[in-house]
Structures are given as structure tokens and as C-alpha cells.
Design a protein around this motif. Structure first.
Motif, PDB file in Angstrom:
ATOM      1  N   GLU A 182     -25.893  48.186 -10.365  1.00 39.61           N
ATOM      2  CA  GLU A 182     -26.502  47.842  -9.094  1.00 39.61           C
ATOM      3  C   GLU A 182     -26.259  48.893  -8.019  1.00 39.61           C
ATOM      4  OE1 GLU A 182     -28.516  45.346  -8.664  1.00 39.61           O
ATOM      5  OE2 GLU A 182     -28.249  44.754 -10.760  1.00 39.61           O
ATOM      6  N   GLU A 183     -25.446  49.907  -8.348  1.00 41.57           N
ATOM      7  CA  GLU A 183     -25.162  50.959  -7.373  1.00 41.57           C
ATOM      8  C   GLU A 183     -26.366  51.884  -7.246  1.00 41.57           C
ATOM      9  OE1 GLU A 183     -22.290  51.411  -5.460  1.00 41.57           O
ATOM     10  OE2 GLU A 183     -21.898  49.384  -6.195  1.00 41.57           O
ATOM     11  N   GLU A 184     -26.554  52.431  -6.041  1.00 43.83           N
ATOM     12  CA  GLU A 184     -27.652  53.353  -5.811  1.00 43.83           C
ATOM     13  C   GLU A 184     -27.409  54.648  -6.574  1.00 43.83           C
ATOM     14  OE1 GLU A 184     -28.640  55.787  -1.980  1.00 43.83           O
ATOM     15  OE2 GLU A 184     -29.625  53.841  -1.781  1.00 43.83           O
ATOM     16  N   GLU A 243     -33.152  58.175  -5.982  1.00 49.09           N
ATOM     17  CA  GLU A 243     -32.609  56.971  -5.363  1.00 49.09           C
ATOM     18  C   GLU A 243     -33.013  55.695  -6.063  1.00 49.09           C
ATOM     19  OE1 GLU A 243     -33.768  57.086  -1.320  1.00 49.09           O
ATOM     20  OE2 GLU A 243     -32.338  58.628  -0.775  1.00 49.09           O
ATOM     21  N   LYS A 299     -33.062  52.592  -8.397  1.00 52.08           N
ATOM     22  CA  LYS A 299     -31.997  51.803  -9.020  1.00 52.08           C
ATOM     23  C   LYS A 299     -32.016  51.976 -10.509  1.00 52.08           C
ATOM     24  CE  LYS A 299     -30.807  49.640  -5.158  1.00 52.08           C
ATOM     25  NZ  LYS A 299     -29.504  49.704  -4.556  1.00 52.08           N
TER      26      LYS A 299
END
Length: 356
Positions: free
Chosen positions: A340-342, A353, A355
Motif C-alpha cells: 500500500e506504500e507509494e 507513483e 500504487k
């Protein structure tokens, strides 16, 4: 109870001794560990473009790695071809007519002033300290051995980078097989996220070096700064040293400008300050994006800590090390899902950028 207590004490002692011995062993091979880490970082920087060549042009990954290394060598050669002749000319202007004997050097050092005086005085002092005769043999052997070790270390680092392109996924799979099933997906996602952060950081840092060296060299040339190319290139290279590098570059530029006039020194200082502001608010965010996700304070503490514990050379990898530690803390301690981190940017904002 006494026997059980004795066994527990013996086990605890053995574990403690093993930890100490392991720590000492790692400390002894810290250079090898650093070279391995740098090899992994190189692979992280190359991986996206190697995979792009494989997907788009069906170019084998091994050929893609060779292409990257050839491009790197070509870039170094072009840099030397364009910079070295001008640099030699500026160095010659800095020290003037080079003395050809020790007596001429001493006389020139006494009657010179400014940067020329500092350089010639340092050379004169070093010449008086040089050994002579057979006593030169041992230092020559030591220097030759050190150069050989440096060359071997560089080759080892690039070899690790090439092999890691192919071995990373197999290594991740091996580590996953040793873990419980519920932790395998998070382990892989964390590893890939770290790899992406390191690669984005290296590529962005390389571009920042080129931008800073180019813009400052041009600004120094307009300002009438002496040795504008040398100082501009130096400012670009020390950009690799977080926090401290730009301060040193600014001090050198102002000091060189003072040898001409306070106006030139002021212009050099303004050029460095303006570029610093542009880099903080425009260039840096677009080039680096959120590649490592570290605050300036964390970077500063990491640089100081690593430099104090391991030595000045190690500050070059202080930020990547801090990025790895921060990512592990986010996942292990704070419970964040790496999926879930960018995704960190590759070079410019908007190119990486999405996901994962």
C-alpha cells in the motif's frame, strides 16, 4: 533444578559468545559488506531499464547489463574528454609556472600569495618529508597494493551488481520458503519496495550531480569566478555527501571568489544559495520525489552517526542505509503494508507513483 539452571546458563553464555563473535566477524569484513551493499544498490538502479529493454526490445538481461556498463564507461570517458583539458588549464592558471626543481619550488612558495602560495607551500613541505633511496621502496609497494585493492573492490562491486540482477528473485524465494506462509507476501513486497527506493535514490542522485555541476559552473562563469569549472564540478560531486557537501561547496566557491574581489565572492555565494533554494523546492522534489521518504533531520543524524562509527567514506551510503532501516521499521514495528506504500519515483514526479 540445579541442572536445568546450569544448562540454561550455559546456553545463554554460548548465545552471547556467538553474538559477540559474529559481531566481531562482521566488523572485520565490513568493507566486503559495504561493497556487497553498493553492488545491490547498483543493481537496483539498473533493474527498471534492464527490464524495460527485455520487455520492449527482447534484449536479454545479460546484454542489458553490459549495455548499462558500457554506457557508464562512455559517460566517464566523455566527462574526462570534456572536463580534463579545461581543468588542467585552470590548474595551471591557479599555480602559474610550475617550478622544475626543489629550490625553484621553495623560492616560488616564499614569494607567492593566495591559492598559489598555499599549493606551492604544501608541495614544498611534502617534498621535504619524502623519503629517499631504498626507503621509497616500501611506500611504493604499499601504494601499488592499495591501488590494486581499490580496483579489485570496484570490479567486485560491479560484478555483484550484475549478478544481483538475476539472483534477487531467487534469493527472495529462498527467504520466503523459510518463513511462515502468512509472512511471505509481506516479505517479498518489503524487499521489492526497498529495491525500488534504492534504485530511485541512486538514479535521482546521479541526475542531481549533473544538474548542480552544470548550473553552478555556468553561474560561476558568468560571475567571473576563478577556476569556475573545477569548483562547479566539485560542487556537483560533493552533492553525494548529504547536508555537509553543499556547505563545503559554498565555502570553497566564496573562498575562491575572495581571491578576486568581494563582489565575485558575493556573487558566488548568491549563486550557491539560489541553487540551494531551487533544489530544495523545485529540482529536488521533481528529481528525487519521495525516493527514500526520509526527513532532513533523519538524513543528518544518519550521516553523522555513520561517519562517526565507520569513517568519512561511509557517509556516501548513509542515506540508503537509513532508507532500508526506515522501511523495515515501517513494516515490522508500525505494521504498514508495503503493497500500500507509494512507489518511489524513478527520476521525475509522475513516472513512478502508481500504487503497487
Amino acid at each position: 533444578m540445579d541442572g536445568a539452571t546450569a544448562r540454561r546458563a550455559a546456553t545463554a553464555t554460548l548465545v552471547a559468545v556467538a553474538i559477540v563473535v559474529g559481531a566481531l566477524a562482521l566488523w572485520k569484513i565490513r568493507i566486503v559488506i559495504a561493497l556487497l551493499f553498493l553492488g545491490f544498490v547498483i543493481a537496483s538502479a539498473m533493474r527498471p531499464s534492464v527490464e524495460w529493454l527485455y520487455r520492449r526490445g527482447r534484449i536479454p538481461r545479460s546484454i542489458g547489463v553490459v549495455i548499462h556498463y558500457l554506457c557508464f564507461l562512455a559517460a566517464v570517458g566523455l566527462f574526462l574528454y570534456l572536463i580534463v583539458p579545461v581543468a588542467i588549464t585552470q590548474i595551471d592558471h591557479a599555480i602559474g609556472q610550475v617550478p622544475t626543481s626543489r629550490s625553484q619550488l621553495h623560492s616560488a612558495a616564499v614569494h607567492s600569495h593566495g591559492i598559489r602560495h598555499e599549493i606551492l607551500s604544501a608541495l614544498d613541505k611534502r617534498l621535504h618529508q619524502l623519503p629517499s633511496g631504498t626507503s621509497l621502496l616500501h611506500p611504493a609497494i604499499t601504494v601499488t597494493r592499495t591501488l590494486f585493492e581499490i580496483i579489485v573492490g570496484i570490479l567486485f562491486m560491479f560484478a555483484v551488481g550484475a549478478y544481483w540482477i538475476f539472483e534477487r528473485d531467487e534469493t527472495i524465494a529462498l527467504v520466503q520458503s523459510l518463513l511462515p506462509r502468512k509472512q511471505r507476501r509481506v516479505t517479498r513486497d518489503t524487499w521489492v519496495l526497498i529495491d525500488m527506493k534504492l534504485g530511485a535514490f541512486v538514479r535521482g542522485q546521479f541526475l542531481l550531480v549533473v544538474i548542480v555541476a552544470t548550473l553552478l559552473s555556468f553561474a560561476f562563469w558568468l560571475d567571473g569566478e576563478p577556476y569556475w569549472l573545477l569548483i562547479g564540478v566539485f560542487a556537483g560531486l560533493v552533492e553525494l555527501i548529504p547536508v555537509v557537501g553543499p556547505l563545503v561547496a559554498g565555502a570553497v566557491a566564496i573562498g575562491a571568489g575572495l581571491t578576486v574581489s568581494w563582489v565575485v565572492a558575493l556573487g558566488a555565494g548568491i549563486a550557491v544559495l539560489v541553487l540551494r533554494q531551487l533544489q530544495d523546492y523545485m529540482i529536488g522534489p521533481r528529481v528525487m520525489g519521495h525516493a527514500v521518504g526520509l526527513s532532513p533531520l533523519v538524513v543528518l543524524v544518519s550521516v553523522v552517526t555513520v561517519g562517526y562509527l565507520l569513517g568519512p567514506i561511509w557517509v556516501l551510503i548513509a542515506t540508503p542505509i537509513a532508507a532500508v532501516v526506515a522501511t523495515l521499521v515501517d513494516v515490522v514495528v508500525r505494521g504498514r503494508d508495503p503493497a500500500e506504500e507509494e512507489a518511489p519515483t524513478v527520476l521525475f514526479a509522475g513516472t513512478g507513483e502508481a500504487k503497487r
